[in-house]
Design a protein around this motif. Structure first.
Motif, PDB file in Angstrom:
ATOM      1  N   ASP A  15      42.988  35.316  41.613  1.00 43.75           N
ATOM      2  CA  ASP A  15      44.227  34.642  41.217  1.00 43.75           C
ATOM      3  C   ASP A  15      45.078  34.234  42.415  1.00 43.75           C
ATOM      4  OD1 ASP A  15      44.482  37.525  41.494  1.00 43.75           O
ATOM      5  OD2 ASP A  15      46.577  37.266  40.911  1.00 43.75           O
ATOM      6  N   LEU A  16      44.772  34.753  43.613  1.00 39.51           N
ATOM      7  CA  LEU A  16      45.550  34.400  44.806  1.00 39.51           C
ATOM      8  C   LEU A  16      45.201  33.029  45.356  1.00 39.51           C
ATOM      9  CD1 LEU A  16      45.468  37.692  46.921  1.00 39.51           C
ATOM     10  CD2 LEU A  16      47.405  36.783  45.629  1.00 39.51           C
ATOM     11  N   PHE A  17      44.056  32.493  44.939  1.00 38.60           N
ATOM     12  CA  PHE A  17      43.524  31.291  45.579  1.00 38.60           C
ATOM     13  C   PHE A  17      43.633  30.089  44.663  1.00 38.60           C
ATOM     14  CE2 PHE A  17      41.014  35.052  46.893  1.00 38.60           C
ATOM     15  CZ  PHE A  17      41.550  35.180  48.170  1.00 38.60           C
ATOM     16  N   ASP A  18      43.720  28.920  45.279  1.00 35.85           N
ATOM     17  CA  ASP A  18      43.885  27.690  44.506  1.00 35.85           C
ATOM     18  C   ASP A  18      42.680  27.394  43.628  1.00 35.85           C
ATOM     19  OD1 ASP A  18      46.392  27.252  45.557  1.00 35.85           O
ATOM     20  OD2 ASP A  18      45.672  26.002  47.200  1.00 35.85           O
ATOM     21  N   LYS A  19      41.496  27.761  44.094  1.00 39.61           N
ATOM     22  CA  LYS A  19      40.283  27.526  43.325  1.00 39.61           C
ATOM     23  C   LYS A  19      39.634  28.853  42.981  1.00 39.61           C
ATOM     24  CE  LYS A  19      35.860  25.078  43.292  1.00 39.61           C
ATOM     25  NZ  LYS A  19      34.975  24.089  43.962  1.00 39.61           N
ATOM     26  N   LYS A  20      39.235  28.987  41.719  1.00 42.00           N
ATOM     27  CA  LYS A  20      38.579  30.206  41.274  1.00 42.00           C
ATOM     28  C   LYS A  20      37.083  29.960  41.126  1.00 42.00           C
ATOM     29  CE  LYS A  20      42.675  31.967  38.902  1.00 42.00           C
ATOM     30  NZ  LYS A  20      43.561  30.920  39.439  1.00 42.00           N
ATOM     31  N   TYR A  21      36.312  31.021  41.293  1.00 39.04           N
ATOM     32  CA  TYR A  21      34.864  30.937  41.255  1.00 39.04           C
ATOM     33  C   TYR A  21      34.292  31.896  40.221  1.00 39.04           C
ATOM     34  CZ  TYR A  21      34.969  28.247  45.596  1.00 39.04           C
ATOM     35  OH  TYR A  21      35.193  27.271  46.543  1.00 39.04           O
ATOM     36  N   ASN A  22      33.115  31.581  39.751  1.00 37.25           N
ATOM     37  CA  ASN A  22      32.322  32.498  38.941  1.00 37.25           C
ATOM     38  C   ASN A  22      31.503  33.351  39.897  1.00 37.25           C
ATOM     39  OD1 ASN A  22      30.809  33.720  36.841  1.00 37.25           O
ATOM     40  ND2 ASN A  22      29.201  32.171  37.105  1.00 37.25           N
ATOM     41  N   ILE A  23      31.915  34.589  40.106  1.00 36.13           N
ATOM     42  CA  ILE A  23      31.249  35.454  41.076  1.00 36.13           C
ATOM     43  C   ILE A  23      29.981  36.008  40.429  1.00 36.13           C
ATOM     44  CG2 ILE A  23      31.442  37.464  42.562  1.00 36.13           C
ATOM     45  CD1 ILE A  23      34.478  37.045  42.547  1.00 36.13           C
ATOM     46  N   ILE A  24      28.834  35.558  40.929  1.00 37.67           N
ATOM     47  CA  ILE A  24      27.549  36.005  40.392  1.00 37.67           C
ATOM     48  C   ILE A  24      27.276  37.443  40.795  1.00 37.67           C
ATOM     49  CG2 ILE A  24      25.057  35.611  40.424  1.00 37.67           C
ATOM     50  CD1 ILE A  24      25.615  32.711  41.077  1.00 37.67           C
ATOM     51  N   GLY A  25      27.558  37.759  42.058  1.00 39.97           N
ATOM     52  CA  GLY A  25      27.298  39.110  42.526  1.00 39.97           C
ATOM     53  C   GLY A  25      27.408  39.214  44.038  1.00 39.97           C
TER      54      GLY A  25
ATOM     55  N   PHE B 255      30.149  47.086  41.731  1.00 41.14           N
ATOM     56  CA  PHE B 255      31.402  47.359  42.414  1.00 41.14           C
ATOM     57  C   PHE B 255      32.423  46.361  41.900  1.00 41.14           C
ATOM     58  CE2 PHE B 255      28.110  49.070  45.045  1.00 41.14           C
ATOM     59  CZ  PHE B 255      28.647  50.254  45.557  1.00 41.14           C
ATOM     60  N   TRP B 256      33.545  46.869  41.413  1.00 41.42           N
ATOM     61  CA  TRP B 256      34.579  46.018  40.816  1.00 41.42           C
ATOM     62  C   TRP B 256      33.986  45.163  39.685  1.00 41.42           C
ATOM     63  CZ3 TRP B 256      33.665  45.918  46.209  1.00 41.42           C
ATOM     64  CH2 TRP B 256      34.464  46.810  46.924  1.00 41.42           C
ATOM     65  N   ASN B 257      33.082  45.801  38.928  1.00 43.93           N
ATOM     66  CA  ASN B 257      32.410  45.168  37.776  1.00 43.93           C
ATOM     67  C   ASN B 257      31.533  43.987  38.159  1.00 43.93           C
ATOM     68  OD1 ASN B 257      33.581  46.926  35.805  1.00 43.93           O
ATOM     69  ND2 ASN B 257      35.494  45.766  35.979  1.00 43.93           N
ATOM     70  N   ILE B 258      31.103  43.943  39.407  1.00 45.25           N
ATOM     71  CA  ILE B 258      30.231  42.871  39.888  1.00 45.25           C
ATOM     72  C   ILE B 258      28.975  43.513  40.469  1.00 45.25           C
ATOM     73  CG2 ILE B 258      30.005  40.998  41.556  1.00 45.25           C
ATOM     74  CD1 ILE B 258      33.049  40.629  41.302  1.00 45.25           C
ATOM     75  N   PRO B 259      27.788  43.045  40.087  1.00 47.01           N
ATOM     76  CA  PRO B 259      26.551  43.700  40.525  1.00 47.01           C
ATOM     77  C   PRO B 259      26.184  43.365  41.964  1.00 47.01           C
ATOM     78  CG  PRO B 259      26.038  41.774  39.200  1.00 47.01           C
ATOM     79  CD  PRO B 259      27.532  41.943  39.139  1.00 47.01           C
ATOM     80  N   VAL B 260      25.529  44.324  42.615  1.00 50.40           N
ATOM     81  CA  VAL B 260      24.893  44.069  43.903  1.00 50.40           C
ATOM     82  C   VAL B 260      23.457  43.650  43.598  1.00 50.40           C
ATOM     83  CG1 VAL B 260      24.268  44.992  46.157  1.00 50.40           C
ATOM     84  CG2 VAL B 260      26.370  45.754  45.034  1.00 50.40           C
TER      85      VAL B 260
END
Length: 209
Positions: A21-31, A44-49
């Motif tokens: 939310d801090l950034f102008d563009k948001k991304y779909n973080i795959i992992g 980690f932080w609900n995102i897979p390694v």
């Protein structure tokens, strides 16, 4: 929404994952990709390694961010994966960047940072919270600045330098490549490359070659 892979499931990677939310563009973080085998397959932080850094070729259509602060580690990663990916910048919306500032690719700038006019921030630089960069300064590639670093105008930081928390320079200081500046140091003289400097005023403590 573009897909994103974060290299490094550590502190900088966590900042990016938790604060889209801090950034102008948001991304779909795959992992994440991380060479620490104990992290692979975990979340980690609900995102897979998803795997090791070498697995990046499986995600050629994704944008890539190197979520690591250590300059030498970043250099090794870039040597391994090359630069033929899309490396977006992550610049906090409340950072102040003056007109006539040049910013490269893969740059991470935290909240509260101020960068004055005619400065140049090169590729893969990390500038942590509340840093102040004076006018006409140059920060070369892969440098990392801890929180509350303050540079006088016309400072020049060569590549792969690590600046500790709360350190500062007077104007026109040059910091040689691959050097480390200890926290709370004040630089009133130029810094030799491949050297550790600490203190007030900062002095050379040892060579890093």
């Amino acid at each position: 929404m573009d897909d994103l892979i974060i290299i490094g499931a550590g502190n900088v990677g966590g900042f990016l994952a938790l604060n889209q939310d801090l950034f102008d563009k948001k991304y779909n973080i795959i992992g994440f990709l991380d060479d620490d085998e104990t992290k692979i397959g975990k979340q980690f932080w609900n995102i897979p390694v998803l795997g090791k850094i070498e697995d990046i070729n499986n995600y050629k259509d994704a944008s890539i961010v190197i979520g690591i602060s250590n300059p030498i580690a970043k250099r090794k990663i870039l040597d391994k994966i090359g630069s033929n990916y899309h490396f977006p910048n992550f610049i906090a919306s409340n950072a102040w960047i003056s007109n006539e500032v040049i910013v490269g690719k893969g740059v991470i700038i935290y909240p509260g940072v101020s960068i004055n006019h005619e400065s140049e921030i090169n590729d893969f630089v990390v500038i942590n919270m509340n840093c102040a960069i004076g006018h006409n300064s140059i920060i070369e590639k892969c440098c990392s600045l801890a929180p509350s670093v303050s540079f006088g105008g016309f400072s020049h930081v060569e590549s792969y330098v690590q600046i500790g928390i709360g350190s500062s320079t007077i104007q026109q200081i040059r910091i040689g490549e691959c050097s480390i500046i200890g926290g709370q140091s004040i630089l009133i003289n130029n810094v030799e490359a491949y050297s550790l400097y600490t203190g007030v005023p900062a002095v050379k403590k040892k060579s890093l070659r």
